[in-house]
Scaffold this motif. Sequence first.
Motif, mmCIF file in Angstrom:
data_model
loop_
_atom_site.group_PDB
_atom_site.id
_atom_site.type_symbol
_atom_site.label_atom_id
_atom_site.label_comp_id
_atom_site.label_asym_id
_atom_site.label_seq_id
_atom_site.Cartn_x
_atom_site.Cartn_y
_atom_site.Cartn_z
ATOM 1 N N MET A 62 0.831 -1.214 0.000
ATOM 2 C CA MET A 62 0.000 0.000 0.000
ATOM 3 C C MET A 62 0.860 1.257 0.000
ATOM 4 O O MET A 62 0.414 2.319 0.417
ATOM 5 C CB MET A 62 -0.910 -0.012 1.229
ATOM 6 C CG MET A 62 -1.887 -1.173 1.253
ATOM 7 S SD MET A 62 -2.914 -1.205 2.737
ATOM 8 C CE MET A 62 -1.824 -2.045 3.879
ATOM 9 N N GLY A 63 2.117 1.076 -0.397
ATOM 10 C CA GLY A 63 3.014 2.217 -0.360
ATOM 11 C C GLY A 63 3.991 2.144 0.795
ATOM 12 O O GLY A 63 4.921 2.937 0.880
ATOM 13 N N ARG A 194 16.229 0.312 -3.996
ATOM 14 C CA ARG A 194 15.108 0.744 -4.851
ATOM 15 C C ARG A 194 13.983 -0.260 -4.732
ATOM 16 O O ARG A 194 14.197 -1.457 -4.665
ATOM 17 C CB ARG A 194 15.559 0.814 -6.303
ATOM 18 C CG ARG A 194 16.475 1.974 -6.532
ATOM 19 C CD ARG A 194 16.082 2.768 -7.768
ATOM 20 N NE ARG A 194 16.960 3.921 -7.824
ATOM 21 C CZ ARG A 194 18.026 3.991 -8.619
ATOM 22 N NH1 ARG A 194 18.281 3.013 -9.453
ATOM 23 N NH2 ARG A 194 18.798 5.038 -8.596
ATOM 24 N N ARG A 195 12.780 0.277 -4.812
ATOM 25 C CA ARG A 195 11.622 -0.589 -4.614
ATOM 26 C C ARG A 195 11.357 -1.458 -5.841
ATOM 27 O O ARG A 195 11.466 -1.009 -6.968
ATOM 28 C CB ARG A 195 10.402 0.265 -4.282
ATOM 29 C CG ARG A 195 10.602 1.012 -2.970
ATOM 30 C CD ARG A 195 9.531 2.034 -2.789
ATOM 31 N NE ARG A 195 8.247 1.382 -2.907
ATOM 32 C CZ ARG A 195 7.235 1.614 -2.089
ATOM 33 N NH1 ARG A 195 7.356 2.463 -1.095
ATOM 34 N NH2 ARG A 195 6.103 1.005 -2.253
ATOM 35 N N THR A 198 8.158 -0.395 -8.272
ATOM 36 C CA THR A 198 8.058 0.881 -8.990
ATOM 37 C C THR A 198 7.796 0.729 -10.496
ATOM 38 O O THR A 198 6.936 1.443 -11.026
ATOM 39 C CB THR A 198 9.308 1.738 -8.750
ATOM 40 O OG1 THR A 198 9.440 1.943 -7.336
ATOM 41 C CG2 THR A 198 9.199 3.087 -9.416
ATOM 42 N N PRO A 199 8.503 -0.168 -11.199
ATOM 43 C CA PRO A 199 8.275 -0.224 -12.653
ATOM 44 C C PRO A 199 6.804 -0.399 -13.043
ATOM 45 O O PRO A 199 6.331 0.250 -13.984
ATOM 46 C CB PRO A 199 9.120 -1.432 -13.091
ATOM 47 C CG PRO A 199 10.233 -1.479 -12.089
ATOM 48 C CD PRO A 199 9.593 -1.074 -10.778
ATOM 49 N N LYS A 201 4.335 0.652 -11.458
ATOM 50 C CA LYS A 201 3.556 1.818 -11.041
ATOM 51 C C LYS A 201 3.824 3.042 -11.909
ATOM 52 O O LYS A 201 3.222 4.084 -11.692
ATOM 53 C CB LYS A 201 3.846 2.137 -9.567
ATOM 54 C CG LYS A 201 3.246 1.102 -8.618
ATOM 55 C CD LYS A 201 3.585 1.388 -7.172
ATOM 56 C CE LYS A 201 2.847 0.402 -6.256
ATOM 57 N NZ LYS A 201 3.236 0.587 -4.840
ATOM 58 N N VAL A 202 4.738 2.929 -12.872
ATOM 59 C CA VAL A 202 4.992 4.071 -13.754
ATOM 60 C C VAL A 202 4.534 3.812 -15.188
ATOM 61 O O VAL A 202 4.609 4.709 -16.019
ATOM 62 C CB VAL A 202 6.484 4.494 -13.746
ATOM 63 C CG1 VAL A 202 6.929 4.856 -12.341
ATOM 64 C CG2 VAL A 202 7.381 3.426 -14.352
ATOM 65 N N GLY A 204 1.464 1.958 -15.776
ATOM 66 C CA GLY A 204 0.044 1.616 -15.761
ATOM 67 C C GLY A 204 -0.243 0.130 -15.664
ATOM 68 O O GLY A 204 -1.406 -0.272 -15.641
ATOM 69 N N GLY A 206 0.588 -1.960 -13.180
ATOM 70 C CA GLY A 206 0.315 -2.411 -11.815
ATOM 71 C C GLY A 206 -1.183 -2.576 -11.579
ATOM 72 O O GLY A 206 -1.977 -1.769 -12.044
ATOM 73 N N PHE A 208 -4.303 -2.641 -9.143
ATOM 74 C CA PHE A 208 -4.873 -2.253 -7.860
ATOM 75 C C PHE A 208 -6.212 -2.978 -7.709
ATOM 76 O O PHE A 208 -6.719 -3.554 -8.675
ATOM 77 C CB PHE A 208 -5.066 -0.742 -7.813
ATOM 78 C CG PHE A 208 -3.766 0.035 -7.784
ATOM 79 C CD1 PHE A 208 -3.259 0.546 -6.599
ATOM 80 C CD2 PHE A 208 -3.032 0.237 -8.949
ATOM 81 C CE1 PHE A 208 -2.054 1.246 -6.568
ATOM 82 C CE2 PHE A 208 -1.828 0.937 -8.934
ATOM 83 C CZ PHE A 208 -1.340 1.444 -7.734
ATOM 84 N N MET A 210 -9.199 -2.056 -7.622
ATOM 85 C CA MET A 210 -10.263 -1.647 -8.541
ATOM 86 C C MET A 210 -10.029 -2.134 -9.974
ATOM 87 O O MET A 210 -10.945 -2.114 -10.799
ATOM 88 C CB MET A 210 -10.370 -0.125 -8.536
ATOM 89 C CG MET A 210 -11.685 0.377 -9.080
ATOM 90 S SD MET A 210 -11.698 2.158 -9.163
ATOM 91 C CE MET A 210 -13.381 2.402 -9.691
ATOM 92 N N ASP A 211 -8.795 -2.560 -10.254
ATOM 93 C CA ASP A 211 -8.469 -2.994 -11.615
ATOM 94 C C ASP A 211 -8.782 -4.470 -11.846
ATOM 95 O O ASP A 211 -8.664 -4.960 -12.967
ATOM 96 C CB ASP A 211 -6.979 -2.760 -11.897
ATOM 97 C CG ASP A 211 -6.596 -1.299 -11.726
ATOM 98 O OD1 ASP A 211 -7.463 -0.441 -11.961
ATOM 99 O OD2 ASP A 211 -5.447 -1.034 -11.344
#
Lengths: 250, 153
Positions: A62-63, A194-195, A198-199, A201-202, A204, A206, A208, A210-211
């Motif tokens: 969740m971040g 590095r997380r 991230t890839p 999440k930049v 589209g 990823g 979530f 709702m997806d």
Amino acid sequence: MKSAFTLSRRRFLKNGALVIAFTLPGARGLAHAAIAADFRPSAYLRIGSDDRITVVVGISEMGQGVHTAIPMLVAEELDADWTRVRVEQGPVGAAFENPMYHIQATGASTSVNGHWDPMRKAGAAARQMLVTAAAQRWKVDAAECRTEKGAVVHPSGRRLSYGKLVEAALRQPVPKEPQLKDPRQFKIIGQSLRRLDTPQKVDGSGKFGMDVRLPGMLTAVIAHPPAPGGKPVSIDDSMALLRCPPRIVR
Amino acid sequence: MIILNVNGERLQAEIEADTPILWVLRDSLGMTGTKFGCGMALCGACTVHLDGVSIRSCQTPVSQAVGKQITTIEAMNDNRVGKALQAAWIEHDVPQCGYCQSGQIMSAVALLASNPKPSDEVIDAAMSGNICRCGTYNQIRAAIKTAAATLAP
């Protein structure tokens, strides 16, 4: 999903990857959970013949960074090459319960704390099996071998990457109490890395909550009353039905 | 029948003319990179480009896209400015939860396309319509500057 409950201590995946299924350690404080844990093995780790290491995390990202922190715990004890580690969202299943809560929940800063031992043990067990596999192939004492950056090495100069040892490692028994590192030996834990998420999440890709689309899935929409405490007397959904008839379910 | 152009592809859709572009993308086309945030054009999570200009797709009816190009986050892997921003986003570890970041990047692409070397003030103004609950604003600003530097001739 059923397979997550019935995994044996180790098993092959169809792609031939080494899967480390691992018994959760005795749950803290609760005797019944400690007993039940022996019947709830789970798969947290896959090593492919291409040296790719996949850590399966059943915690929600969740971040807060758990999709990086949990793989770090596994990778540390595995002596993995961090550049080859990726993360995969785990399924819903008993194997992915929070060891402190005994339900699959994410919260209260328990993710790293609760998974600190089981995830390190998953990595350490895999490492031990890989070392044994390499020692058998080289016909040397396993104690002479060490591991670094995703490979088993021997003082003679011999070296085998984990990917090359996948098949032989599969035949090793899973150690029940694998040797964990002294924290002073940590190379990955304690670093700011590095997380891994991230890839996705930049670009589209990823996913979530709702997806997620499942077959036959419906979307519920709440009609709120115009005033607090209102109760429905009648429902007029004619406009909704008129506009998108196949999509509205009464 | 409405004819749309999404990321360079021509598509026909049987859809009501007042349907917001966001739901055409997400529900009809299954392109979930563009996010639903507030549904009222207040948060920027749904930002896409219409002929290169940032719009809030949750409040823009699909009828307004007829004859125009819709561009979404899914096309940024093939976009020079988009790719530079994605790389900078990774370098600066910008996202936390990541939910707003598709919209953030789409706004940043529109900014750099019109102003290749924006100042901090210009960045803040251009990005002010994209809200981030995690508060990644400082990293976003740094990443935009990194991307601008890598794109400079």
